[in-house]
Design a protein around this motif. Structure first.
Motif, PDB file in Angstrom:
ATOM      1  N   GLY A 217       0.824  -1.199   0.000  1.00 45.94           N
ATOM      2  CA  GLY A 217       0.000   0.000   0.000  1.00 45.94           C
ATOM      3  C   GLY A 217       0.858   1.248   0.000  1.00 45.94           C
ATOM      4  N   ILE A 221       0.576   2.181  -4.039  1.00 50.02           N
ATOM      5  CA  ILE A 221      -0.572   3.044  -4.335  1.00 50.02           C
ATOM      6  C   ILE A 221      -0.166   4.483  -4.691  1.00 50.02           C
ATOM      7  N   THR A 400      -1.518  -2.345 -10.421  1.00 54.07           N
ATOM      8  CA  THR A 400      -2.560  -2.283  -9.388  1.00 54.07           C
ATOM      9  C   THR A 400      -3.056  -3.680  -9.042  1.00 54.07           C
ATOM     10  N   ILE A 404      -2.960  -5.727  -5.440  1.00 58.44           N
ATOM     11  CA  ILE A 404      -4.123  -6.334  -4.794  1.00 58.44           C
ATOM     12  C   ILE A 404      -3.864  -7.813  -4.531  1.00 58.44           C
ATOM     13  N   TYR A 418      -8.364  -3.946   2.467  1.00 62.88           N
ATOM     14  CA  TYR A 418      -8.787  -2.646   2.992  1.00 62.88           C
ATOM     15  C   TYR A 418      -7.587  -1.925   3.594  1.00 62.88           C
ATOM     16  N   VAL A 421      -5.384  -0.376   0.976  1.00 62.39           N
ATOM     17  CA  VAL A 421      -5.942   0.829   0.366  1.00 62.39           C
ATOM     18  C   VAL A 421      -5.836   2.014   1.328  1.00 62.39           C
ATOM     19  N   VAL A 425      -3.636   5.320   0.494  1.00 60.49           N
ATOM     20  CA  VAL A 425      -4.155   6.680   0.339  1.00 60.49           C
ATOM     21  C   VAL A 425      -3.453   7.618   1.325  1.00 60.49           C
TER      22      VAL A 425
END
Lengths: 505, 340
Positions: A217, A221, A400, A404, A418, A421, A425
């Motif tokens: 992440g 991301i 991506t 995942i 979760y 992500v 972010v």
């Protein structure tokens, strides 16, 4: 056993291994899969060794070791591919490589960066093996000097150094990111007294945050969002660069290589930590001793060589306490211990007595593995550089998807998606505010060790802090930590300036 | 019409019962899977691979061993096997450490859902570092009694079988050690070698290399029998100097395998027969001797009794340590005193 006899065992092991085509195929195959494992975000050396262990059950010991060590060496090296090419480290061990590898790739010298990485990894592994053979008992003795006090300081040092090295503007931002990582690592039941901390009665948080989804992440991301926002490809490939070893560059870096190897071996030998911070420490050492530290982080080959030599030298280092004391020196080595037990070998001080040739055989196998890694690397580097030519509109969705899959593959837990992500972010906004991400990840990795070791150290000393300034290694570590913090403090800079201005007048 | 349906239903039912009992008679017709709840290379895994290979010989089918680690104390593997059809084709490879899974929130079943077979385990012992001033357990206990909590002890993780052995040693001798928790046996043993703690309690299998290599000095076995160790001599049993210990010890590892309690009786009988003949095999005996395991061979009701004892002991100790998420009484796990 005298040296001559060792050599003859070494030679005959090499010969007998090489004479079997099955072994050669397994060697190349395991090394190849190791590189792929290292290169894919979320698949780590530890996971690879764990998965392969079951498959080796029917094999004889040497063949099993070829497969396992081949994969281990390959995976530590493979992590550098995505670090250099897309700035997403495949493993935490390769995070320091991204600092200079990615800028090089952006300049269009991705091929050169991969070439340097490949050869530096080979040299690092071989030097690690050399120390494993000649100085194993000595290094093992050193590893036994580390108690909970030292472990705490070592973890703190690891977080601070990565914070210091990665900040684009203010050093304190790196340390803040490290502290956030430390904070995240306290989530879950504490390992000493089982007290649930920040779990909010959510069963998924009970075991704490998994490192892999945080890693993916945090690194993946922000990179994907940035590339989407700027509508650009992740890197460029103007010129191919030289993949074959640049002897001149390597020769210029001989001191760097020697120093980085020693750092890697030392950190690998200390039980519990390994590749993850070895790259950072040697990168820091290279930067601080360099004549032009300002070029670091902008595509400096020295930086790549330092971190890649060190993380591969860790392998030899990590095997030292494993083979001489039965204590694994790094997380993948802990998996390797399980694999050895499966084949009826209990590593420990008696291994020299019970099977005197074992250490030499392992050495021979490791040499083969590092050569296989290098050959595979030379072949693969040429191919993987081409991913930079893929248009971002195709490449980004693939990256991506990999992120995942990587988060989910470990433990098949939807919660980790979760987590990835949310962390991703959060990391994106930190990145936008010019906070470095690596210290955060290192904080999450080393946080449990820092927390547990400090509290255990205080349990042992019954609350007494004196051992921190009574134990020699502690004093050394504290001095380094104080020095790192002091030299970056504005107060110190002010003093230094006024001190020198005194002489100018 | 109704009658026809009833007849049909009855005949379908009858055939199902008949076929299933025939299936049980023919057991095993195909390969069996043994799902080990710990990862490959651990003690439980190695033991299960060996015993499965030996049992396969008399069952005349393969027993494939797979690993499904994870969850809380092996809960992932156990719930997986429990979800499979109770036909005896899926076994679960487990150890005493899984008994704490329910109180730690791993799953909501008691150990009584299993029909277990216990292969054995390695006995625990207490050791100090090679340069320690203590040469017998009596000296150590006498010293710590003069100064309670003055001696630091490690014994694997909090709530592990080794920790339970340490607690039992303290209860049985009245000595009070300062327990320092470590994440596992290896770090606990290392802590003695680095001098961070004075003594360690782990299993003989885990310590034997370090003892023979002169890194650790064993003081006493925490089981009834003395233990001979090549290259060292004999390690005396702690029970001779402290007979009181027999009330609390031994607490032995129980590594083995199990099937669901719901499988047909004749399948259980066939597995038991195969297990018993496997336990007699020289391969198992040689391995146990080389690796310092004590063989048990208990199965069925006797093995269930052993697991019920361990379940009660672990669950209530974890509860006392504050590590239990679900109270043992909610799960219907009796206290040790109620069990006897």
């Amino acid at each position: 056993m005298d040296i001559l006899a060792s050599f003859s065992v070494f030679g005959s092991t090499l010969l007998s291994l090489l004479s079997s085509p099955t072994n050669l195929m397994i060697l190349m195959g395991a090394s190849f899969f190791g590189i792929i494992f290292g290169a894919l975000p979320g698949l780590t050396a530890t996971l690879g060794v764990a998965l392969l262990t079951t498959l080796t059950y029917g094999m004889d010991v040497n063949t099993a070791l070829i497969a396992l060590l081949g994969l281990y060496v390959g995976a530590i090296y493979g992590g550098s591919y995505p670090s250099i090419l897309i700035n997403i480290p495949g493993t935490a061990a390769a995070a320091a490589t991204a600092l200079d590898g990615f800028p090089l790739a952006q300049k269009g010298e991705g091929g050169r960066a991969l070439g340097l990485t490949t050869t530096a990894s080979l040299i690092g592994t071989l030097l690690g093996i050399l120390v494993l053979v000649i100085a194993a008992p000595l290094v093992a003795q050193m590893a036994l000097q580390f108690t909970s006090f030292e472990f705490f300081l070592l973890a703190l040092f690891g977080i601070l150094i990565s914070g210091t090295l990665t900040s684009p503007d203010l050093v304190i931002k790196g340390w803040i990111a490290g502290l956030i990582g430390l904070g995240l690592s306290t989530i879950g039941r504490d390992p000493l007294q089982f007290f649930p901390r920040f779990t909010f009665d959510m069963p998924d948080l009970d075991q704490g945050l998994e490192v892999v989804p945080v890693l993916i992440g945090a690194f993946g991301i922000p990179q994907v969002i940035k590339a989407l926002r700027n509508r650009e490809s992740l890197g460029v490939m103007k010129q191919f660069g030289r993949i074959l070893p640049e002897w001149k560059t390597l020769f210029k870096n001989r001191m760097n290589i020697a120093r980085s190897s020693m750092i890697g071996i030392g950190i690998g030998a200390v039980p519990g930590i390994g590749e993850d911070i070895a790259g950072w420490v040697s990168y820091g050492a290279a930067k601080n001793t360099s004549k032009h530290p300002e070029t670091f982080g902008k595509g400096e080959p020295q930086g790549i060589i330092a971190s890649e030599t060190a993380n591969n030298a860790c392998i030899g280092g990590a095997l030292i306490p494993l083979l001489t004391l039965g204590i694994p020196g790094s997380p993948p080595a802990a998996m390797l211990l399980g694999a050895l037990m499966l084949h009826g070998i209990t590593p420990g001080p008696m291994i020299v007595v019970e099977s005197p040739n074992f250490l030499i055989e392992v050495t021979a196998i490791l040499v083969l593995c590092s050569i296989a890694m290098w050959l595979n690397g030379m072949f693969l580097a040429k191919q993987v550089v081409k991913v930079l030519q893929i248009p971002a509109s195709i490449f980004l969705p693939v990256v991506t998807l990999m992120c995942i899959l990587g988060s989910y593959a470990l433990g098949l837990n939807i919660f980790n998606l979760y987590l990835m992500v949310i962390v991703g972010v959060f990391a994106y906004f930190l990145d936008e505010m010019k906070y470095p991400i690596s210290p955060l990840v290192i904080g999450v990795i080393l946080g449990p060790m820092a927390d547990e070791s400090l509290r255990r150290a205080l349990m042992v000393s019954e609350g007494d802090l004196m051992p921190f300034i009574e134990r020699p290694i502690c004093i050394a570590l504290i001095s380094i930590i104080v020095l790192i913090v002091m030299t970056k403090a504005p107060f110190y800079q002010q003093c230094k300036k006024s001190f020198f201005s005194l002489f100018k007048k | 019409m109704k009658k026809i349906i009833t007849t049909l239903a009855a005949s379908v039912l009858a055939t199902t019962i008949a076929t299933s009992s025939i299936a049980a008679d023919r057991y095993p017709e195909r390969d069996i899977t043994n799902v080990v709840v710990w990862s490959a290379g651990g003690g439980t895994d190695v033991v299960n691979r060996m015993i499965s290979a030996e049992m396969a010989k008399s069952l005349d089918v393969n027993i494939n061993v797979t690993n499904r680690p994870g969850g809380v104390a092996g809960s992932l593997g156990m719930s997986y096997v429990k979800r499979q059809k109770a036909d005896g084709y899926t076994l679960v490879g487990l150890s005493e450490s899984v008994v704490g899974s329910a109180v730690q929130g791993g799953w909501d079943q008691k150990m009584s859902v299993w029909y277990p077979f216990i292969v054995g385990g390695s006995p625990d012992l207490i050791s100090v570092s090679a340069d320690s001033k203590y040469t017998t357990l009596q000296e150590l206990i006498a010293d710590v009694k003069k100064n309670p909590r003055s001696i630091k002890a490690s014994a694997g993780g909090a709530g592990s079988i080794h920790h339970l052995n340490l607690l039992a040693l303290m209860n049985g001798t009245g000595a009070e050690f300062n327990y320092i928790p470590y994440p596992g046996s290896a770090p606990a043993q290392t802590a003695v070698m680095t001098g961070e703690v004075e003594l360690v309690i782990t299993s003989l299998a885990e310590q034997q290399q370090l003892i023979k290599g002169g890194k650790l000095k064993p003081l006493a076995m925490l089981v009834a029998d003395d233990q001979a160790l090549d290259g060292f001599g004999t390690i005396p049993s702690a029970f001779k100097a402290f007979p009181e210990l027999q009330k609390y010890l031994p607490i032995m590892q129980a590594i083995g395998l199990a099937v669901s309690q719901d499988v047909p009786d004749n399948v259980k009988a066939k597995l038991t027969k195969a297990f018993q003949s496997a336990m007699g095999s020289p391969v198992i005996h040689k391995w146990a001797k080389d690796n310092f395991y004590v063989l048990s061979g208990l199965s069925g009701a006797e093995a269930s009794k052993e697991f019920a004892f361990l379940e009660s002991l672990f669950s209530w100790t974890l509860n006392d340590l504050g590590a239990a998420k679900v109270s043992p009484s909610t799960l219907g796990i009796p206290k040790l005193s109620e069990l006897k």
